[in-house]
Design a protein around this motif. Structure first.
Motif, PDB file in Angstrom:
ATOM      1  N   UNK A  41       0.834  -1.208   0.000  1.00  0.00           N
ATOM      2  CA  UNK A  41       0.000   0.000   0.000  1.00  0.00           C
ATOM      3  C   UNK A  41       0.865   1.254   0.000  1.00  0.00           C
ATOM      4  N   UNK A  42       0.326   2.307  -0.629  1.00  0.00           N
ATOM      5  CA  UNK A  42       0.977   3.607  -0.631  1.00  0.00           C
ATOM      6  C   UNK A  42       0.283   4.579   0.318  1.00  0.00           C
ATOM      7  N   UNK A  43      -1.046   4.416   0.466  1.00  0.00           N
ATOM      8  CA  UNK A  43      -1.817   5.337   1.305  1.00  0.00           C
ATOM      9  C   UNK A  43      -2.936   4.572   2.007  1.00  0.00           C
ATOM     10  N   UNK A  44      -3.088   4.848   3.305  1.00  0.00           N
ATOM     11  CA  UNK A  44      -4.167   4.243   4.091  1.00  0.00           C
ATOM     12  C   UNK A  44      -4.881   5.349   4.857  1.00  0.00           C
ATOM     13  N   UNK A  45      -6.200   5.397   4.708  1.00  0.00           N
ATOM     14  CA  UNK A  45      -7.031   6.379   5.404  1.00  0.00           C
ATOM     15  C   UNK A  45      -8.118   5.617   6.147  1.00  0.00           C
ATOM     16  N   UNK A  46      -8.366   5.996   7.392  1.00  0.00           N
ATOM     17  CA  UNK A  46      -9.416   5.378   8.200  1.00  0.00           C
ATOM     18  C   UNK A  46     -10.448   6.435   8.564  1.00  0.00           C
ATOM     19  N   UNK A  52      -9.628   2.835   3.757  1.00  0.00           N
ATOM     20  CA  UNK A  52      -9.338   3.028   2.337  1.00  0.00           C
ATOM     21  C   UNK A  52      -7.848   2.776   2.127  1.00  0.00           C
ATOM     22  N   UNK A  53      -7.539   1.765   1.329  1.00  0.00           N
ATOM     23  CA  UNK A  53      -6.159   1.432   0.990  1.00  0.00           C
ATOM     24  C   UNK A  53      -5.981   1.734  -0.488  1.00  0.00           C
ATOM     25  N   UNK A  54      -5.195   2.762  -0.775  1.00  0.00           N
ATOM     26  CA  UNK A  54      -4.970   3.200  -2.158  1.00  0.00           C
ATOM     27  C   UNK A  54      -6.283   3.368  -2.921  1.00  0.00           C
ATOM     28  N   UNK A  55      -7.294   3.923  -2.229  1.00  0.00           N
ATOM     29  CA  UNK A  55      -8.575   4.225  -2.864  1.00  0.00           C
ATOM     30  C   UNK A  55      -9.607   3.104  -2.802  1.00  0.00           C
ATOM     31  N   UNK A  56      -9.220   1.896  -2.422  1.00  0.00           N
ATOM     32  CA  UNK A  56     -10.191   0.797  -2.262  1.00  0.00           C
ATOM     33  C   UNK A  56     -10.702   0.813  -0.839  1.00  0.00           C
TER      34      UNK A  56
END
Length: 87
Positions: free
Chosen positions: A24-29, A74-78
């Motif tokens: 992953x490059x980006x993770x948002x919670x 959200x992991x790389x937009x998923x």
């Protein structure tokens, strides 16, 4: 993907949320309560190495006494949702 916390989630008690997501490059919670506006509870997790991302997070108190939450990760937009209850 795996998700861990360092303590059982509870309102107004900070805890560390860790997401393991290889490559992953980006993770948002984002924490939401269905049918209840709890404000913006979104966190951009920081990479800590070996595909791990973490952030120190705090859930607000629901004035109606509800304790049911959905964690959207959200992991790389998923995006994927996980329902849970606080203490």
């Amino acid at each position: 993907m795996s998700i861990r916390t360092d303590a059982a989630p509870s309102a107004l008690s900070p805890f560390t949320l860790t997401v393991q997501a290889a490559g992953a490059r980006e993770v948002v919670a984002e924490f939401v309560m269905v049918g209840m506006d709890m404000g913006l509870n979104r966190y951009r997790l920081q990479p800590t190495g070996a595909g791990r991302f973490s952030a120190r997070v705090t859930l607000p108190v629901c004035v109606s006494g509800r304790r049911d939450w959905v964690l959207w990760v959200s992991v790389d937009g998923r995006r994927q949702g996980f329902a849970f209850q606080t203490r």
